[in-house]
Design a protein around this motif. Structure first.
Motif, PDB file in Angstrom:
ATOM      1  N   THR A   5       0.698  -1.257   0.094  1.00  0.00           N
ATOM      2  CA  THR A   5      -0.055  -0.112   0.139  1.00  0.00           C
ATOM      3  C   THR A   5       0.912   1.253   0.029  1.00  0.00           C
ATOM      4  OG1 THR A   5      -0.098   0.101   2.513  1.00  0.00           O
ATOM      5  CG2 THR A   5      -1.619  -1.285   1.439  1.00  0.00           C
ATOM      6  N   ALA A   6       0.207   2.744  -0.172  1.00  0.00           N
ATOM      7  CA  ALA A   6       0.938   3.596  -0.323  1.00  0.00           C
ATOM      8  C   ALA A   6       1.644   3.764   1.307  1.00  0.00           C
ATOM      9  CB  ALA A   6       0.060   4.751  -0.546  1.00  0.00           C
ATOM     10  N   LYS A   7       0.720   3.633   2.208  1.00  0.00           N
ATOM     11  CA  LYS A   7       1.405   3.484   3.522  1.00  0.00           C
ATOM     12  C   LYS A   7       2.504   2.575   3.788  1.00  0.00           C
ATOM     13  CE  LYS A   7      -0.234   3.130   8.366  1.00  0.00           C
ATOM     14  NZ  LYS A   7      -0.413   2.021   8.968  1.00  0.00           N
ATOM     15  N   ASP A   8       2.392   1.421   3.176  1.00  0.00           N
ATOM     16  CA  ASP A   8       3.731   0.592   3.361  1.00  0.00           C
ATOM     17  C   ASP A   8       4.849   1.074   2.755  1.00  0.00           C
ATOM     18  OD1 ASP A   8       1.731  -2.150   2.840  1.00  0.00           O
ATOM     19  OD2 ASP A   8       2.455  -1.561   4.764  1.00  0.00           O
ATOM     20  N   LYS A   9       4.617   1.670   1.625  1.00  0.00           N
ATOM     21  CA  LYS A   9       5.907   2.231   0.810  1.00  0.00           C
ATOM     22  C   LYS A   9       6.634   3.594   1.558  1.00  0.00           C
ATOM     23  CE  LYS A   9       4.024   0.967  -3.576  1.00  0.00           C
ATOM     24  NZ  LYS A   9       3.867   1.347  -5.056  1.00  0.00           N
ATOM     25  N   ASP A  10       5.508   4.197   1.953  1.00  0.00           N
ATOM     26  CA  ASP A  10       5.909   5.475   2.928  1.00  0.00           C
ATOM     27  C   ASP A  10       6.676   4.959   4.023  1.00  0.00           C
ATOM     28  OD1 ASP A  10       3.863   8.370   3.504  1.00  0.00           O
ATOM     29  OD2 ASP A  10       5.692   8.014   2.269  1.00  0.00           O
TER      30      ASP A  10
END
Lengths: 144, 147
Positions: A5-10
């Protein structure tokens, strides 16, 4: 494909920024632990003189492996494309059984917990675990 | 039968005698529920598990984490017969709790990481190997009575 997810990548990018200056030490310790805790992994390194924790070949190779991880962080938006040549290397030349990616990933996580006990929260842990799984998957792409 | 050297026995007893159960237990269980969210399926009646913060502060999870960690005490005291010691617990997890035995390994991995964070560089590769060997025997014993 493990979807990050975007959160994971961040989370991965932020955490990596904090720890990347220790990449060589992380790699060396993770590899050392793998060779001790999972002795079957030593079969891939029969050409090394010294397999003991922190030895010269272990340190050097640990740095190489973490260089690959750093590369993966930079290419986190498309790991399959970004790690194509590494996948070919592992598939055709090294032929590392993909089960070992999980083993090394586990030891990387253990080292991160040791070196960064307050930063390696459960939230960071889950994103890093997902990320390393995604890297392992990308590395296995060319196997068959 | 599993063979334990004198060094391995002392490593395990040392880790557990220096353990803060009320800290490590809750940390290991909550980390498992966060890192492997499907494990939450066994805790449907524990209250709010909606996000990491809720899990970390949930008093039922905290109490249960401590309880599970104390469950390892009997293995520490009976290292030469962990399989026999856990026969009943294995039946409980299979027949009553219906826990997929694959989950035991997930919790074991989280416990390893929590202990590693606590012990820091004291958690040497040799100590890690011994601790993981111990947990592997426990995990195997807990899965033995499933059929």
């Amino acid at each position: 494909m493990t979807l990050l997810t975007a959160k994971d990548k961040d989370t991965v990018k932020t955490f990596w920024a904090k720890v990347s200056s220790n990449a060589e030490a992380i790699g060396s310790d993770a590899l050392s632990r793998m060779l001790v805790v999972y002795p079957q992994t030593k079969t891939y390194f029969s050409h090394w003189k010294d397999l003991s924790p922190g030895s010269a070949p272990v340190k050097k190779h640990g740095a190489t492996v973490m260089g690959g991880v750093a590369d993966a962080v930079a290419k986190i938006d498309n790991l399959t494309a970004g790690l194509l040549s590494l996948s070919e290397l592992h598939a055709f030349t090294l032929r590392v059984d993909p089960a070992n990616f999980k083993i090394l990933s586990h030891n990387i996580l253990v080292v991160l917990a040791i070196m960064f006990p307050t930063d390696f929260t459960p939230e960071v842990h889950v994103s890093m675990d997902k990320f390393l799984s995604a890297v392992a998957l990308a590395l296995s792409e060319k196997y068959r | 039968m599993v063979e334990w050297s004198e060094q391995e026995r002392s490593i395990i007893t040392s880790i557990f005698s220096n353990l803060d159960y009320n800290d490590v237990g809750p940390k290991a269980l909550s980390r498992c529920l966060i890192v492997y969210p499907w494990t939450q399926r066994y805790f449907a009646n524990f209250g709010n598990l909606y996000n990491a913060e809720a899990i970390k502060t949930n008093p039922n999870i905290q109490a249960h984490g401590t309880k599970v960690l104390h469950g390892l005490d009997r293995a520490v005291k009976n290292m030469d017969n962990i399989k026999g010691t856990y026969a009943e617990l294995s039946v409980l997890h299979s027949e009553k709790l219906h826990v997929d035995p694959d989950n035991f390994k997930l919790l074991a991995d989280c416990l390893t990481i929590v202990i590693a964070a606590k012990m820091g560089s004291g958690f040497t590769p040799e100590i890690q190997a011994t601790f993981q060997k111990f947990l592997a025997v426990v995990v195997s014993a807990l899965g033995k009575q499933y059929h």
